[in-house]
Design an enzyme around this catalytic site. Structure first.
Site, PDB file in Angstrom:
ATOM      1  N   ARG A  55       8.541   5.408   1.450  1.00  0.00           N
ATOM      2  CA  ARG A  55       9.485   5.619   2.744  1.00  0.00           C
ATOM      3  C   ARG A  55       9.510   7.031   2.677  1.00  0.00           C
ATOM      4  O   ARG A  55      10.309   7.755   3.399  1.00  0.00           O
ATOM      5  CB  ARG A  55      10.498   4.937   3.241  1.00  0.00           C
ATOM      6  CG  ARG A  55       9.485   3.502   3.554  1.00  0.00           C
ATOM      7  CD  ARG A  55      10.727   2.939   4.389  1.00  0.00           C
ATOM      8  NE  ARG A  55      10.258   1.993   5.276  1.00  0.00           N
ATOM      9  CZ  ARG A  55      10.479   1.189   4.542  1.00  0.00           C
ATOM     10  NH1 ARG A  55      10.702  -0.664   3.899  1.00  0.00           N
ATOM     11  NH2 ARG A  55       9.691  -1.089   5.712  1.00  0.00           N
ATOM     12  N   HIS A  95       4.073   1.898  -8.034  1.00  0.00           N
ATOM     13  CA  HIS A  95       3.055   0.980  -7.663  1.00  0.00           C
ATOM     14  C   HIS A  95       1.902   1.042  -9.268  1.00  0.00           C
ATOM     15  O   HIS A  95       2.521  -0.242  -9.677  1.00  0.00           O
ATOM     16  CB  HIS A  95       2.067   1.459  -6.826  1.00  0.00           C
ATOM     17  CG  HIS A  95       3.186   0.801  -5.740  1.00  0.00           C
ATOM     18  ND1 HIS A  95       3.324   2.001  -4.167  1.00  0.00           N
ATOM     19  CD2 HIS A  95       3.670  -0.027  -4.957  1.00  0.00           C
ATOM     20  CE1 HIS A  95       4.020   1.310  -3.567  1.00  0.00           C
ATOM     21  NE2 HIS A  95       4.407   0.289  -3.677  1.00  0.00           N
ATOM     22  N   SER A 110       8.956   5.584  -3.953  1.00  0.00           N
ATOM     23  CA  SER A 110       9.357   4.728  -2.296  1.00  0.00           C
ATOM     24  C   SER A 110       8.377   5.342  -1.045  1.00  0.00           C
ATOM     25  O   SER A 110       8.314   6.474  -1.184  1.00  0.00           O
ATOM     26  CB  SER A 110      10.802   4.884  -1.533  1.00  0.00           C
ATOM     27  OG  SER A 110      10.201   4.210  -0.017  1.00  0.00           O
ATOM     28  N   GLY A 131       0.856  -1.168  -0.105  1.00  0.00           N
ATOM     29  CA  GLY A 131      -0.022   0.114  -0.072  1.00  0.00           C
ATOM     30  C   GLY A 131       1.298   1.661   0.106  1.00  0.00           C
ATOM     31  O   GLY A 131       2.103   1.292  -0.486  1.00  0.00           O
ATOM     32  N   ALA A 132       0.224   2.364   0.536  1.00  0.00           N
ATOM     33  CA  ALA A 132       0.740   3.849  -0.034  1.00  0.00           C
ATOM     34  C   ALA A 132       1.175   4.062  -0.937  1.00  0.00           C
ATOM     35  O   ALA A 132       2.708   3.950  -1.347  1.00  0.00           O
ATOM     36  CB  ALA A 132       1.789   3.722   1.590  1.00  0.00           C
ATOM     37  N   GLN A 138      15.220  -8.531  -3.411  1.00  0.00           N
ATOM     38  CA  GLN A 138      14.399  -8.971  -3.138  1.00  0.00           C
ATOM     39  C   GLN A 138      13.563  -9.574  -4.494  1.00  0.00           C
ATOM     40  O   GLN A 138      13.174 -10.746  -4.748  1.00  0.00           O
ATOM     41  CB  GLN A 138      12.989  -8.241  -2.567  1.00  0.00           C
ATOM     42  CG  GLN A 138      11.645  -8.467  -2.553  1.00  0.00           C
ATOM     43  CD  GLN A 138      10.238  -7.209  -2.382  1.00  0.00           C
ATOM     44  OE1 GLN A 138      10.603  -6.951  -1.116  1.00  0.00           O
ATOM     45  NE2 GLN A 138      10.086  -6.678  -2.957  1.00  0.00           N
ATOM     46  N   GLY A 159       9.114  -4.574  -8.359  1.00  0.00           N
ATOM     47  CA  GLY A 159      10.046  -3.276  -8.958  1.00  0.00           C
ATOM     48  C   GLY A 159      11.504  -3.272  -8.517  1.00  0.00           C
ATOM     49  O   GLY A 159      11.747  -4.696  -7.661  1.00  0.00           O
TER      50      GLY A 159
END
Ligand code: PAF
Length: 294
Positions: A197, A46, A195, A40-41, A163, A157
């Site tokens: 963050r 995204h 991001s 989310g966010a 990851q 991504g």
């Protein structure tokens, strides 16, 4: 390319059973399905993953789940930005078909006791060195999402490059019938990788933050021009630290194995650094002795 004519609200699915019913209906109609796992966010990065998924499959599901098991002690699980309504609105606007929003009891019911143990790219000495339990949490939740949904393809991504390598390995090793696509990192106009963050950055930190991409790009150019990678990386580390960052790592690696870069093979520069309370990661492709990514 799949053309979508409508932007009606996506189905919001809260349970694994509802997700499976939805996917089974599409399968009966002969449609292909893509999954885009997120926490989310949502930001334009995204949405670019979802667009890529929509181009390659008839139906696109975006999952939104802030996965507690991939946050270590003292990390930002509690404060991680959450904006479900705004996320769903953005996904409606681009024509995503369904949003899967399980809660923690769906994903980790009482008695849950299974995790995935990882080797290979998960032990590359990059993120794993600083976040030792992170990839076990990521792999477990991604394996669950893939098994719950059984999509034809899933999109992740490239910004989280390690990851992506871990997930490719996991999918191959567990024979999951899903093709994994990596999508390029989307950047702000000044080069900062998008991001969720980035919202933690103070105005002054935000002003400095593009230095990471700038330094990676400059170093990649120097290496591509045939200069010694070791010396170039040393200068890059100094520049990043002088800019006010605390560097976790800046590494030059083979793009496929994440082991040391090999001349003539696709390579990546990967960085993680902290500024204030925010930890940023980024990476760029490097042409090393003619080795380029396909
Ligand atoms: O990249 C992320 O947002 C997360 O690590 C993922 C893949 C959705 C798993 O929780």
């Amino acid at each position: 390319m799949n053309i979508r004519m409508t932007t009606s609200a996506p189905s919001v699915l809260n349970t694994v059973a509802a997700l499976r019913r939805q996917v089974a209906g599409w399968r009966r109609a002969g449609e292909t399905v893509a999954l885009v796992p997120t926490m989310g966010a949502l930001h334009p990065g995204h949405l670019s993953l979802a667009r890529l998924a929509m181009d390659r499959a008839d139906r696109c599901i975006v999952s939104i789940f802030v996965n507690p098991t991939q946050f270590g002690p003292g990390e930002d699980f509690g404060s991680y930005p959450r904006s479900l309504e705004a996320d769903i609105a953005q996904l409606r606007d681009i024509g995503v078909d369904a949003v899967f929003t399980p809660d923690a009891t769906q994903m980790y019911p009482q008695g849950f006791a299974t995790t995935i143990a990882l080797k290979g790219p998960a032990e590359a000495g990059l993120e794993d060195k600083f976040r030792p339990t992170h990839f076990s949490g990521v792999a477990t939740v991604v394996a669950k999402l893939l098994i719950q949904c059984m999509p034809d393809l899933a999109v992740f991504g490239e910004k989280d490059f390690q990851q992506l390598a871990v997930i490719r390995r996991l999918t191959a090793d567990l024979d999951l019938p899903t093709t994994i696509f990596g999508a390029p990192t989307l950047r702000e106009a000044d080069g900062l990788a998008m991001s969720s963050r980035n919202v933690y950055l103070s105005p002054e930190e935000r002003r400095v933050a593009p230095l990471l991409r700038e330094t990676l790009g400059g170093t990649a150019d120097v290496i591509a021009a045939g200069r010694d990678p070791g010396a170039a990386i040393e200068r890059a580390c100094e520049a990043i630290e002088q800019g006010g960052f605390k560097l976790d790592y800046l590494e030059f690696r083979d793009a496929a194995s994440l082991g040391p870069a090999v001349r003539g093979q696709a390579a990546r520069l990967l960085v993680a650094a902290r500024i204030g309370r925010t930890r940023l990661i980024d990476n760029v492709a490097v042409s090393y002795g003619g080795g380029n990514e396909p």
